[in-house]
Design a protein around this motif. Structure first.
Motif, PDB file in Angstrom:
ATOM      1  N   LYS A   3       0.834  -1.162   0.071  1.00 50.30           N
ATOM      2  CA  LYS A   3      -0.150   0.030  -0.059  1.00 50.30           C
ATOM      3  C   LYS A   3       0.893   1.187   0.028  1.00 50.30           C
ATOM      4  CE  LYS A   3      -3.817  -2.219   0.480  1.00 50.30           C
ATOM      5  NZ  LYS A   3      -5.133  -2.133  -0.406  1.00 50.30           N
ATOM      6  N   GLN A   4       0.671   2.004  -0.880  1.00 48.05           N
ATOM      7  CA  GLN A   4       1.295   3.423  -0.802  1.00 48.05           C
ATOM      8  C   GLN A   4       0.207   4.568  -0.451  1.00 48.05           C
ATOM      9  OE1 GLN A   4       2.858   3.913  -4.629  1.00 48.05           O
ATOM     10  NE2 GLN A   4       4.643   3.109  -4.295  1.00 48.05           N
ATOM     11  N   VAL A   5       0.348   5.240   0.434  1.00 46.40           N
ATOM     12  CA  VAL A   5      -0.634   6.418   1.024  1.00 46.40           C
ATOM     13  C   VAL A   5      -0.122   7.555   0.730  1.00 46.40           C
ATOM     14  CG1 VAL A   5      -1.661   7.141   3.088  1.00 46.40           C
ATOM     15  CG2 VAL A   5      -0.969   4.751   3.009  1.00 46.40           C
ATOM     16  N   ARG A   6      -0.819   8.461  -0.324  1.00 48.79           N
ATOM     17  CA  ARG A   6      -0.473   9.704  -0.463  1.00 48.79           C
ATOM     18  C   ARG A   6      -1.239  10.451   0.168  1.00 48.79           C
ATOM     19  NH1 ARG A   6      -2.522  10.877  -5.156  1.00 48.79           N
ATOM     20  NH2 ARG A   6      -3.621   9.155  -5.463  1.00 48.79           N
ATOM     21  N   VAL A   7      -0.919  11.537   0.814  1.00 53.29           N
ATOM     22  CA  VAL A   7      -1.300  12.540   1.816  1.00 53.29           C
ATOM     23  C   VAL A   7      -1.536  13.862   0.606  1.00 53.29           C
ATOM     24  CG1 VAL A   7      -1.282  13.760   3.861  1.00 53.29           C
ATOM     25  CG2 VAL A   7      -0.342  11.352   3.802  1.00 53.29           C
ATOM     26  N   MET A   8      -2.686  14.058   0.395  1.00 52.60           N
ATOM     27  CA  MET A   8      -3.132  15.416  -0.273  1.00 52.60           C
ATOM     28  C   MET A   8      -3.410  16.595   0.592  1.00 52.60           C
ATOM     29  SD  MET A   8      -5.170  13.489  -3.161  1.00 52.60           S
ATOM     30  CE  MET A   8      -5.624  15.073  -3.721  1.00 52.60           C
ATOM     31  N   ARG A   9      -2.836  17.561   0.785  1.00 53.60           N
ATOM     32  CA  ARG A   9      -3.133  18.517   1.660  1.00 53.60           C
ATOM     33  C   ARG A   9      -3.789  19.740   0.685  1.00 53.60           C
ATOM     34  NH1 ARG A   9      -1.450  18.069   6.716  1.00 53.60           N
ATOM     35  NH2 ARG A   9       0.233  16.640   7.080  1.00 53.60           N
ATOM     36  N   MET A  10      -4.895  20.559   1.137  1.00 51.57           N
ATOM     37  CA  MET A  10      -5.489  21.595   0.601  1.00 51.57           C
ATOM     38  C   MET A  10      -5.530  22.663   1.419  1.00 51.57           C
ATOM     39  SD  MET A  10      -8.225  19.272  -1.665  1.00 51.57           S
ATOM     40  CE  MET A  10      -8.884  18.805  -0.003  1.00 51.57           C
ATOM     41  N   SER A  11      -4.830  24.022   1.155  1.00 51.58           N
ATOM     42  CA  SER A  11      -5.072  24.884   2.083  1.00 51.58           C
ATOM     43  C   SER A  11      -5.258  26.137   1.334  1.00 51.58           C
ATOM     44  CB  SER A  11      -3.644  25.055   3.046  1.00 51.58           C
ATOM     45  OG  SER A  11      -4.161  26.313   3.867  1.00 51.58           O
ATOM     46  N   VAL A  12      -6.430  26.938   1.224  1.00 49.25           N
ATOM     47  CA  VAL A  12      -6.636  28.151   0.747  1.00 49.25           C
ATOM     48  C   VAL A  12      -5.759  29.250   1.669  1.00 49.25           C
ATOM     49  CG1 VAL A  12      -8.470  27.452  -0.540  1.00 49.25           C
ATOM     50  CG2 VAL A  12      -8.881  28.446   1.635  1.00 49.25           C
ATOM     51  N   GLU A  13      -5.744  29.022   2.986  1.00 40.99           N
ATOM     52  CA  GLU A  13      -5.243  30.090   3.899  1.00 40.99           C
ATOM     53  C   GLU A  13      -3.748  30.397   3.699  1.00 40.99           C
ATOM     54  OE1 GLU A  13      -6.331  29.646   7.923  1.00 40.99           O
ATOM     55  OE2 GLU A  13      -7.973  28.251   7.382  1.00 40.99           O
ATOM     56  N   PHE A 119      -6.387  39.011  12.275  1.00 41.94           N
ATOM     57  CA  PHE A 119      -7.411  38.856  13.268  1.00 41.94           C
ATOM     58  C   PHE A 119      -8.384  38.121  12.029  1.00 41.94           C
ATOM     59  CE2 PHE A 119      -5.896  41.207  16.639  1.00 41.94           C
ATOM     60  CZ  PHE A 119      -6.517  40.843  17.594  1.00 41.94           C
ATOM     61  N   ALA A 120      -8.643  38.794  10.861  1.00 37.04           N
ATOM     62  CA  ALA A 120      -9.576  38.264   9.840  1.00 37.04           C
ATOM     63  C   ALA A 120      -9.231  36.786   9.383  1.00 37.04           C
ATOM     64  CB  ALA A 120      -9.802  39.015   8.675  1.00 37.04           C
ATOM     65  N   ILE A 121      -7.918  36.486   9.174  1.00 36.49           N
ATOM     66  CA  ILE A 121      -7.547  35.286   8.571  1.00 36.49           C
ATOM     67  C   ILE A 121      -7.498  34.117   9.733  1.00 36.49           C
ATOM     68  CG2 ILE A 121      -5.576  34.145   7.314  1.00 36.49           C
ATOM     69  CD1 ILE A 121      -4.721  36.715   6.322  1.00 36.49           C
ATOM     70  N   LYS A 122      -7.139  34.602  10.878  1.00 36.11           N
ATOM     71  CA  LYS A 122      -7.127  33.697  12.151  1.00 36.11           C
ATOM     72  C   LYS A 122      -8.553  33.327  12.471  1.00 36.11           C
ATOM     73  CE  LYS A 122      -5.469  31.670  15.813  1.00 36.11           C
ATOM     74  NZ  LYS A 122      -4.772  30.249  15.584  1.00 36.11           N
ATOM     75  N   GLY A 165     -12.615  38.371   6.402  1.00 36.66           N
ATOM     76  CA  GLY A 165     -12.644  37.264   7.302  1.00 36.66           C
ATOM     77  C   GLY A 165     -13.978  36.229   6.828  1.00 36.66           C
ATOM     78  N   TYR A 166     -14.992  36.858   6.354  1.00 29.91           N
ATOM     79  CA  TYR A 166     -16.098  36.108   5.883  1.00 29.91           C
ATOM     80  C   TYR A 166     -15.733  35.051   4.459  1.00 29.91           C
ATOM     81  CZ  TYR A 166     -20.677  34.592   3.688  1.00 29.91           C
ATOM     82  OH  TYR A 166     -21.550  33.778   3.407  1.00 29.91           O
ATOM     83  N   VAL A 167     -14.847  35.546   3.820  1.00 30.83           N
ATOM     84  CA  VAL A 167     -14.332  34.818   2.635  1.00 30.83           C
ATOM     85  C   VAL A 167     -13.258  33.554   3.057  1.00 30.83           C
ATOM     86  CG1 VAL A 167     -12.692  35.010   0.746  1.00 30.83           C
ATOM     87  CG2 VAL A 167     -14.526  36.666   0.975  1.00 30.83           C
ATOM     88  N   VAL A 168     -12.506  34.009   4.328  1.00 26.45           N
ATOM     89  CA  VAL A 168     -11.908  33.079   4.639  1.00 26.45           C
ATOM     90  C   VAL A 168     -12.689  31.741   5.111  1.00 26.45           C
ATOM     91  CG1 VAL A 168     -10.265  32.319   6.587  1.00 26.45           C
ATOM     92  CG2 VAL A 168      -9.764  34.424   5.286  1.00 26.45           C
ATOM     93  N   GLU A 169     -13.632  32.025   6.024  1.00 22.40           N
ATOM     94  CA  GLU A 169     -14.651  31.040   6.571  1.00 22.40           C
ATOM     95  C   GLU A 169     -15.415  30.328   5.501  1.00 22.40           C
ATOM     96  OE1 GLU A 169     -17.529  32.735   9.126  1.00 22.40           O
ATOM     97  OE2 GLU A 169     -16.153  33.367  10.683  1.00 22.40           O
ATOM     98  N   VAL A 170     -15.744  30.772   4.491  1.00 23.94           N
ATOM     99  CA  VAL A 170     -16.573  30.208   3.332  1.00 23.94           C
ATOM    100  C   VAL A 170     -15.333  29.295   2.759  1.00 23.94           C
ATOM    101  CG1 VAL A 170     -17.464  30.487   0.963  1.00 23.94           C
ATOM    102  CG2 VAL A 170     -18.141  32.088   2.914  1.00 23.94           C
ATOM    103  N   ALA A 171     -14.136  29.956   2.591  1.00 24.15           N
ATOM    104  CA  ALA A 171     -12.965  29.106   1.912  1.00 24.15           C
ATOM    105  C   ALA A 171     -12.888  27.780   2.694  1.00 24.15           C
ATOM    106  CB  ALA A 171     -11.765  29.673   1.677  1.00 24.15           C
ATOM    107  N   ARG A 172     -12.773  27.913   4.240  1.00 26.11           N
ATOM    108  CA  ARG A 172     -12.408  26.544   4.752  1.00 26.11           C
ATOM    109  C   ARG A 172     -13.493  25.582   4.759  1.00 26.11           C
ATOM    110  NH1 ARG A 172     -11.007  30.219  10.245  1.00 26.11           N
ATOM    111  NH2 ARG A 172      -8.653  30.680   9.897  1.00 26.11           N
ATOM    112  N   ALA A 173     -14.900  26.085   4.719  1.00 22.30           N
ATOM    113  CA  ALA A 173     -16.057  25.330   4.753  1.00 22.30           C
ATOM    114  C   ALA A 173     -15.903  24.607   3.174  1.00 22.30           C
ATOM    115  CB  ALA A 173     -17.110  25.832   4.575  1.00 22.30           C
ATOM    116  N   SER A 174     -15.559  25.299   2.081  1.00 22.70           N
ATOM    117  CA  SER A 174     -15.235  24.577   0.733  1.00 22.70           C
ATOM    118  C   SER A 174     -14.471  23.578   0.651  1.00 22.70           C
ATOM    119  CB  SER A 174     -15.298  25.632  -0.101  1.00 22.70           C
ATOM    120  OG  SER A 174     -16.290  26.446  -0.354  1.00 22.70           O
ATOM    121  N   GLU A 175     -13.167  23.882   1.545  1.00 20.88           N
ATOM    122  CA  GLU A 175     -12.102  22.980   1.657  1.00 20.88           C
ATOM    123  C   GLU A 175     -12.545  21.835   2.131  1.00 20.88           C
ATOM    124  OE1 GLU A 175      -7.720  24.747   2.337  1.00 20.88           O
ATOM    125  OE2 GLU A 175      -8.682  24.228   4.097  1.00 20.88           O
ATOM    126  N   ARG A 176     -13.091  21.823   3.165  1.00 24.55           N
ATOM    127  CA  ARG A 176     -13.707  20.598   3.932  1.00 24.55           C
ATOM    128  C   ARG A 176     -14.453  19.781   2.921  1.00 24.55           C
ATOM    129  NH1 ARG A 176     -13.697  24.261   8.472  1.00 24.55           N
ATOM    130  NH2 ARG A 176     -15.869  24.737   8.071  1.00 24.55           N
TER     131      ARG A 176
END
Length: 408
Positions: A3-13, A119-122, A165-176
């Motif tokens: 088995k080869q496990v590939r870890v894919m990370r996706m981060s818009v932040e 503060f907004a990004i965090k 800050g709102y865009v960051v929250e939406v991006a996090r939800a889309s990422e998940r």
């Protein structure tokens, strides 16, 4: 199978943190430049110089703090905002009245926006609104009265930071959501692969035990009955399957994490192509004729193995459904852009609607072991079976595989 496990990370932040790092450095230099160009407006330049020394040291020393969300702690954000607000409040003490009346910049100038954006990004738009409030109050105190340009700047910082800050929250939800979709896709493909392998081995053995047990009778009949029950249970499990829960990194800066499992046969290299003829040769027998080109038929290893397995599944169906005396023929055609393998038998054929009924019952021999394999390779599987005239399965695989199996 290893088995080869590939870890894919996706981060818009992460790009936002990098942009914030550059913004803080550039706006620090900009604030110092404004001070140097308007030096005559300062009644107490010593205080201003001391503040800029603190600002420069703080900005450069805390660059690692704005690399990701984990490093950007609440304590850092509080101190950072305090430095920005202090600079705004100190401005009337170090400049003359003309500087303030003419709408001149505060000591930190637009560097303050970087503190609010952190503060907004965090923490999203709520944290952004919380940080914008003391900045707005400090600007009104610095000016002494709510002038039009001051109010305009305050509202601009408020709206911009909350929007980011709102865009960051939406991006996090889309990422998940995307991570969950990719995880489900990977789990589905793994389940289909297991279904093919199980159908090619375990399910067929259980079915054979059930048939032989019923013929032999006695204790063998009971064993056959139990094998039949296990076959039904296993088919249900394979056709339904389980999907693992998508995992998200604890470090928000790393974004969503998807674990994809790939198979790589032990001891085999996926670098060079395989000759399809060598993989099909073991299927030839007294009842199975193999017709192949005189030259090698090279294919990428995953495509060659999956195509050979699909041929094996088709022959298994011949042995199971066409009778013990049925003959089969395998024809291999090496075309410029694709490889075509045709499996034909002289059995009674397949009744109309039987394939759909079998798939509904959880019997996935054609759906997964044949069509599923070819679909993953970017190819196709066509089945022609007029009643009483035998069955013909035509398998087509492109030489440059477009499926996931060819991308390993």
């Amino acid at each position: 199978m290893a088995k080869q496990v590939r870890v894919m990370r996706m981060s818009v932040e992460q790009p936002l943190w990098r942009a914030l790092t550059g913004y803080r450095v550039l706006t620090m230099l900009y604030a110092v430049g404004l001070f140097a160009s308007a030096y005559d407006d300062f009644d107490r330049p010593g205080i201003a110089i001391a503040y800029y020394v603190v600002l420069c040291v703080w900005t450069l020393a805390t660059l690692p703090r704005v690399q990701n969300a984990a490093a950007c702690t609440k304590r850092f954000l509080a101190v950072d905002l305090a430095i920005a607000v202090t600079g705004i409040v100190l401005t009337p003490l170090v400049v003359n009245d003309h500087h303030i009346d003419s709408g001149g910049p505060t000591l930190p100038s637009i560097w303050t926006a970087g503190s609010v954006l952190a503060f907004a990004i965090k923490g999203g738009w709520r944290w952004a609104a919380l940080a914008s409030t003391p900045v707005a109050a400090a600007n009104l105190i610095e000016r002494g009265h709510p002038a039009r340009d001051t109010v305009h700047n305050v509202i601009l910082v408020w709206v911009a930071s909350i929007a980011i800050g709102y865009v960051v929250e939406v991006a996090r939800a889309s990422e998940r959501t995307l991570a969950r979709a990719l995880e489900i896709e990977a789990a589905t493909r793994e389940r289909e692969r297991l279904a093919r392998d199980i159908h090619d081995s375990v399910l067929q053995v259980l079915a054979m035990v059930q048939r032989r047990g019923a013929v032999m009778g006695g204790e063998a009949a009971e064993l056959g009955r139990m094998a039949g029950e296990q076959e039904v249970a296993l088919r249900t499990l394979v056709s339904g399957g389980l999907t693992s829960v998508s995992r998200v990194s604890r470090d928000a800066a790393q974004g969503a994490v998807v674990h994809v499992v790939d198979d790589e046969p032990d001891g085999e290299s996926a670098d060079g192509p395989l000759d399809l003829r060598a993989l099909l040769a073991p299927y030839a027998s007294a009842k199975v004729s193999l017709v192949e080109p005189g030259a090698p038929v090279p294919l990428p290893p995953p495509a060659a193995r999956e195509l050979a397995a699909a041929v094996g599944a088709a022959l298994d169906n011949v042995h199971r459904h066409a009778g013990e005396h049925a003959r089969a023929w395998i024809l291999v055609e090496d075309e410029p852009d694709e490889v075509i393998v045709t499996v034909r038998d002289d059995g009674p054929g397949i009744a109309e609607g039987r394939l759909a009924q079998a798939e509904g019952e959880g019997r996935l021999g054609v759906a997964q072991s044949i069509r599923g394999r070819l679909r993953d390779l970017g190819g196709s599987a066509e089945l022609i079976s007029p009643p009483g005239q035998g069955t013909e399965v035509e398998l087509k695989v492109p030489k440059v595989s477009r499926g996931k199996a060819g991308q390993r």
